[in-house]
Design an enzyme around this catalytic site. Structure first.
Site, PDB file in Angstrom:
ATOM      1  CD  GLU A  29      -3.061   5.716   6.699  1.00 49.68           C
ATOM      2  OE1 GLU A  29      -3.048   5.704   5.453  1.00 49.68           O
ATOM      3  OE2 GLU A  29      -2.125   5.264   7.389  1.00 49.68           O
ATOM      4  N   GLY A  43       2.873  -1.007   4.370  1.00 48.99           N
ATOM      5  CA  GLY A  43       2.879   0.418   4.044  1.00 48.99           C
ATOM      6  C   GLY A  43       4.283   0.872   3.694  1.00 48.99           C
ATOM      7  N   GLY A  44       4.949   1.509   4.653  1.00 50.83           N
ATOM      8  CA  GLY A  44       6.261   2.136   4.417  1.00 50.83           C
ATOM      9  C   GLY A  44       7.262   1.238   3.707  1.00 50.83           C
ATOM     10  CG  ASN A  49      -1.732   1.238   1.374  1.00 50.52           C
ATOM     11  OD1 ASN A  49      -1.773   2.062   0.453  1.00 50.52           O
ATOM     12  ND2 ASN A  49      -2.391   1.406   2.512  1.00 50.52           N
ATOM     13  CG  HIS A 104      -5.837   1.977   5.290  1.00 50.81           C
ATOM     14  ND1 HIS A 104      -5.414   2.941   6.160  1.00 50.81           N
ATOM     15  CD2 HIS A 104      -4.794   1.118   5.138  1.00 50.81           C
ATOM     16  CE1 HIS A 104      -4.159   2.681   6.518  1.00 50.81           C
ATOM     17  NE2 HIS A 104      -3.769   1.579   5.909  1.00 50.81           N
ATOM     18  CB  SER A 119       5.364  -1.279  11.901  1.00 47.73           C
ATOM     19  OG  SER A 119       4.959   0.057  12.081  1.00 47.73           O
ATOM     20  CE  LYS A 161      -0.284   3.379   4.794  1.00 46.41           C
ATOM     21  NZ  LYS A 161      -0.180   3.516   6.229  1.00 46.41           N
ATOM     22  N   GLY A 204       2.579   2.809  10.771  1.00 44.25           N
ATOM     23  CA  GLY A 204       3.509   3.919  10.554  1.00 44.25           C
ATOM     24  C   GLY A 204       4.227   4.357  11.816  1.00 44.25           C
ATOM     25  CD  GLU A 216      -3.360  -2.150   7.479  1.00 40.17           C
ATOM     26  OE1 GLU A 216      -2.362  -2.494   6.868  1.00 40.17           O
ATOM     27  OE2 GLU A 216      -3.879  -1.025   7.359  1.00 40.17           O
TER      28      GLU A 216
HETATM   29  P1  13P Z   1       3.092   0.710   7.737  1.00 39.61           P
HETATM   30  O1  13P Z   1       3.603  -0.604   7.201  1.00 39.61           O
HETATM   31  O2  13P Z   1       3.823   1.897   7.208  1.00 39.61           O
HETATM   32  O3  13P Z   1       2.993   0.682   9.243  1.00 39.61           O
HETATM   33  O4  13P Z   1       1.597   0.888   7.201  1.00 39.61           O
HETATM   34  C1  13P Z   1       0.716  -0.167   7.370  1.00 39.61           C
HETATM   35  C2  13P Z   1      -0.488   0.119   6.566  1.00 39.61           C
HETATM   36  O5  13P Z   1      -1.266   0.992   6.876  1.00 39.61           O
HETATM   37  C3  13P Z   1      -0.692  -0.682   5.346  1.00 39.61           C
HETATM   38  O6  13P Z   1      -1.952  -0.479   4.826  1.00 39.61           O
END
Ligand code: 13P
Length: 253
Positions: free
Chosen positions: A98, A234-235, A10, A96, A213, A12, A174, A168
């Site tokens: 967010e 994510g990251g 993802n 998600h 993470s 983002k 994050g 999640e």
């Molecule tokens: P991170 O891996 O950056 O913590 O993000 C997780 C996420 O929200 C994936 O959708």
């Protein structure tokens, strides 16, 4: 039997055309090493076209990060499921945290989006997860049970049959904090058992991804858990080496 593992990146709201082309190409070039698992990448909507071109003909699937709950019409700024499908998307992330917390998406809106994705031939990746205060209050299961509620009865159950779930924990997104493998497994098992109460065949086959993470160093231990069928990254999905190491961690030793 072990379900087929799935790792989804993802991205983002990160990237540019040049970045996206380069990252997608690197993932495609390495993907032949991962024949026994599934990989998808979910760039921002405006980059879906260029990324889709890079992925074309490969085993790496294209996914979107959200979709409109409406089919079409005067919804400025929204993207219809049919448009994502036409661009070649196979997956759509819905709900998600967010989207839920920053953009006010309710459980019912998430269910409507998932149904739209499915009707257009795409697999919804339904995200659930508790906030830190929920975990501290001991209400993790209540919160996740409520997020799953629209999918536990008709018509949502028909969506669930063809969906993927991503657990999640919001406090691990994050932040560099990860649920321990046991903490994650406990919630994954709770999700699977809750589904089993209404439909055993769905609970046996549905893939439940962990997100929060996930990095190359914690992925192997998470993937050893029986109810963790991959991850939503994510990251680390923005760095080709890290993302590919995570994909590699799904392979049995
Ligand atoms: P991170 O891996 O950056 O913590 O993000 C997780 C996420 O929200 C994936 O959708």
């Amino acid at each position: 039997m072990r379900r087929r593992m799935l790792v989804v990146g993802n991205w983002k709201m990160h990237g540019s055309i040049a970045f996206a082309v380069d990252l997608a190409k690197t993932v495609v070039d390495a993907s032949c090493n991962f024949a026994s698992m599934d990989i998808a990448i979910c760039p921002p909507h405006v980059l879906l076209g260029v990324v889709g071109t890079q992925l074309g003909g490969s085993e790496v699937a294209l996914g979107a990060q959200t979709v409109s709950e409406f089919a079409e019409g005067a919804y400025t700024g929204e993207t219809a499921a049919s448009m994502l499908a036409e661009l070649g998307c196979k997956f759509v992330i819905v709900g998600h945290s967010e989207r839920r917390h920053l953009f006010g998406e309710t459980n019912d809106i998430v269910a409507a989006k998932a149904a739209m994705a499915l009707a257009a031939g795409m697999t919804p990746i339904i995200c659930v997860g508790e906030r830190l205060e929920d975990r501290k209050n001991g209400t993790t299961r209540t919160v996740i049970g409520e997020q799953l509620r629209p999918f536990m009865e008709p018509p949502g159950i028909d969506t669930l049959r063809q969906a993927v779930i991503a657990y999640e924990p919001v406090w691990a997104i994050g932040t560099g904090e990860t649920a321990t493998p046991k903490e994650a497994q406990d919630v994954h098992n709770f999700i699977r058992s809750s589904i089993a109460v209404v439909d055993k065949s769905i609970s046996d086959t549905i893939r439940i991804l962990y997100g929060g993470s996930v990095k190359p160093d914690n992925a192997p231990d998470l993937f050893r858990m029986t109810d963790i069928d991959g991850s939503l990254v994510g990251g680390a999905s923005l760095k080709a080496d890290d993302f590919l190491l995570i994909c590699g961690s799904t392979q049995p030793n």
